[in-house]
Design a protein around this motif. Sequence first.
Motif, PDB file in Angstrom:
ATOM      1  N   GLN A  58     -12.533 -30.818  42.490  1.00 38.64           N
ATOM      2  CA  GLN A  58     -11.317 -30.632  43.268  1.00 38.64           C
ATOM      3  C   GLN A  58     -10.599 -29.355  42.841  1.00 38.64           C
ATOM      4  O   GLN A  58     -10.893 -28.784  41.787  1.00 38.64           O
ATOM      5  N   TYR A  60      -6.610 -27.910  42.337  1.00 34.87           N
ATOM      6  CA  TYR A  60      -5.174 -28.149  42.309  1.00 34.87           C
ATOM      7  C   TYR A  60      -4.477 -26.819  42.521  1.00 34.87           C
ATOM      8  O   TYR A  60      -4.542 -25.928  41.675  1.00 34.87           O
ATOM      9  N   ASP A  61      -3.822 -26.670  43.680  1.00 36.53           N
ATOM     10  CA  ASP A  61      -3.152 -25.427  44.038  1.00 36.53           C
ATOM     11  C   ASP A  61      -1.715 -25.476  43.535  1.00 36.53           C
ATOM     12  O   ASP A  61      -0.921 -26.324  43.967  1.00 36.53           O
ATOM     13  N   SER A  64       1.155 -24.613  46.398  1.00 39.51           N
ATOM     14  CA  SER A  64       1.471 -25.699  47.328  1.00 39.51           C
ATOM     15  C   SER A  64       1.651 -27.036  46.634  1.00 39.51           C
ATOM     16  O   SER A  64       2.085 -28.009  47.267  1.00 39.51           O
ATOM     17  N   GLN A  65       1.292 -27.090  45.335  1.00 39.65           N
ATOM     18  CA  GLN A  65       1.378 -28.345  44.562  1.00 39.65           C
ATOM     19  C   GLN A  65       0.519 -29.440  45.199  1.00 39.65           C
ATOM     20  O   GLN A  65       0.865 -30.619  45.174  1.00 39.65           O
ATOM     21  N   SER A  66      -0.626 -29.040  45.743  1.00 40.51           N
ATOM     22  CA  SER A  66      -1.494 -29.993  46.425  1.00 40.51           C
ATOM     23  C   SER A  66      -2.861 -30.062  45.754  1.00 40.51           C
ATOM     24  O   SER A  66      -3.314 -29.096  45.121  1.00 40.51           O
ATOM     25  N   VAL A  67      -3.522 -31.210  45.898  1.00 40.23           N
ATOM     26  CA  VAL A  67      -4.861 -31.425  45.351  1.00 40.23           C
ATOM     27  C   VAL A  67      -5.835 -31.579  46.512  1.00 40.23           C
ATOM     28  O   VAL A  67      -5.602 -32.383  47.426  1.00 40.23           O
ATOM     29  N   SER A  68      -6.921 -30.819  46.479  1.00 35.39           N
ATOM     30  CA  SER A  68      -7.907 -30.879  47.555  1.00 35.39           C
ATOM     31  C   SER A  68      -8.773 -32.123  47.432  1.00 35.39           C
ATOM     32  O   SER A  68      -8.763 -32.828  46.415  1.00 35.39           O
ATOM     33  N   LYS A 346       5.269 -34.423  36.598  1.00 40.16           N
ATOM     34  CA  LYS A 346       4.666 -35.103  37.739  1.00 40.16           C
ATOM     35  C   LYS A 346       3.284 -35.633  37.384  1.00 40.16           C
ATOM     36  O   LYS A 346       2.735 -35.312  36.315  1.00 40.16           O
ATOM     37  N   ILE A 348      -0.697 -36.281  39.310  1.00 41.45           N
ATOM     38  CA  ILE A 348      -1.537 -36.029  40.480  1.00 41.45           C
ATOM     39  C   ILE A 348      -2.740 -36.961  40.415  1.00 41.45           C
ATOM     40  O   ILE A 348      -3.291 -37.212  39.345  1.00 41.45           O
ATOM     41  N   THR A 350      -6.588 -37.975  40.983  1.00 40.35           N
ATOM     42  CA  THR A 350      -7.851 -37.236  40.957  1.00 40.35           C
ATOM     43  C   THR A 350      -9.003 -38.179  41.296  1.00 40.35           C
ATOM     44  O   THR A 350      -8.798 -39.223  41.901  1.00 40.35           O
TER      45      THR A 350
END
Length: 362
Positions: A58, A60-61, A64-68, A346, A348, A350
């Motif tokens: 994956q 983690y950007d 954008s604070q987003s996980v693909s 925070k 995330i 996975t």
Amino acid sequence: MKKNWLYLLLTAFPLMAGMTACDNNDDPNPDPDPEPTTTLGAYIVNTGNWGANDGSLQWYDLTSQSVSGDLYAAQNGKGIGDLQDLCLYGTKLYAICATSSKVEILERNGKLVKSLAMNTSSGQPMEPRYATAGEGCIFFTAYDGTVSKLDTLTQTVTASVAVGDHPEALTYAEGKLFVNISGYGSGDKVAVVDAKTMTKLQDITVKLNPYTQCITGSDGYVYVVSNGNYAGSESIPENQWIRQTLQRIDPKTYAVEELCNATYIANKGDKMYVIYAEYYLPDTHKCFVYDLKNQKETALPISLEDFSSPGFIQIDPVTEDIYIGDQIYGALNSIRIYSKDGQYKKSIETGMSTSKVVFVSE
């Protein structure tokens, strides 16, 4: 040439800390790269459950604070199998797959460039384990007792050398490879290999069971974590406990120094960020910063009691944010992110059996 600075886990994360990415045909004496000022994001390595071939990769950007989702599956229309380790070097990713017994060369977006099946001369799976980089090559351990050298230009394995029983994490320092020889729990050696000639030079004795972490620190020393013998287990008398321990090896003299108890480590400058969590000794569980100069511990206000099983610690190379993996067997995992002084920021979600992150900074 502008280059990305790569900072890897480990927990193992077993690529040397602070390594600069370069291509095989780079100037052999480039100017030193500047310190990174921006972390773009991080690759997340999900090993998958043993034998289930459900590993994933994956991204983690941080902007954008987003996980693909799974980059590999999205680009290639299939799963990667298991994913034991990931090495980012030059413009490519090198995926080390143990039970799938292969090394896969990927573009940065996860697109497969070349898949290398890793078998012995008799056709048996080698089961590659961990990787590090140096001198334009990728070096990786395998459960057939070897370390192999992969040329990044020709994308072929050019040499291998026998190093010992069940080699695990390794690092590059002073033109040599330092390789943890776990012996599947019974080993107490770090093998030294000449990276150019791929010949074994000698063994260094360390504490029992050096395993997933062997890194080169910012100071040039080699840092090894030995896992010991499951101290606290009812089957082992207390006077025979061997606790998990961080050791420092001088890459020139091979002198070994014991520093502190540790399960997982991450290096940034003169600081070593440490998790200590003996499985059978819950009272040992703590997170702290170890000053490598004055050899003092400073506690961090991070409680490990809420973790199902802390699986690694890693540090953002720019902000020094602390990433700690929480491994839950048979379920999706998570990474908890803290500021450098230990304040929670925070979490995330996975994949399965998340084992490390690989930061990309510039």
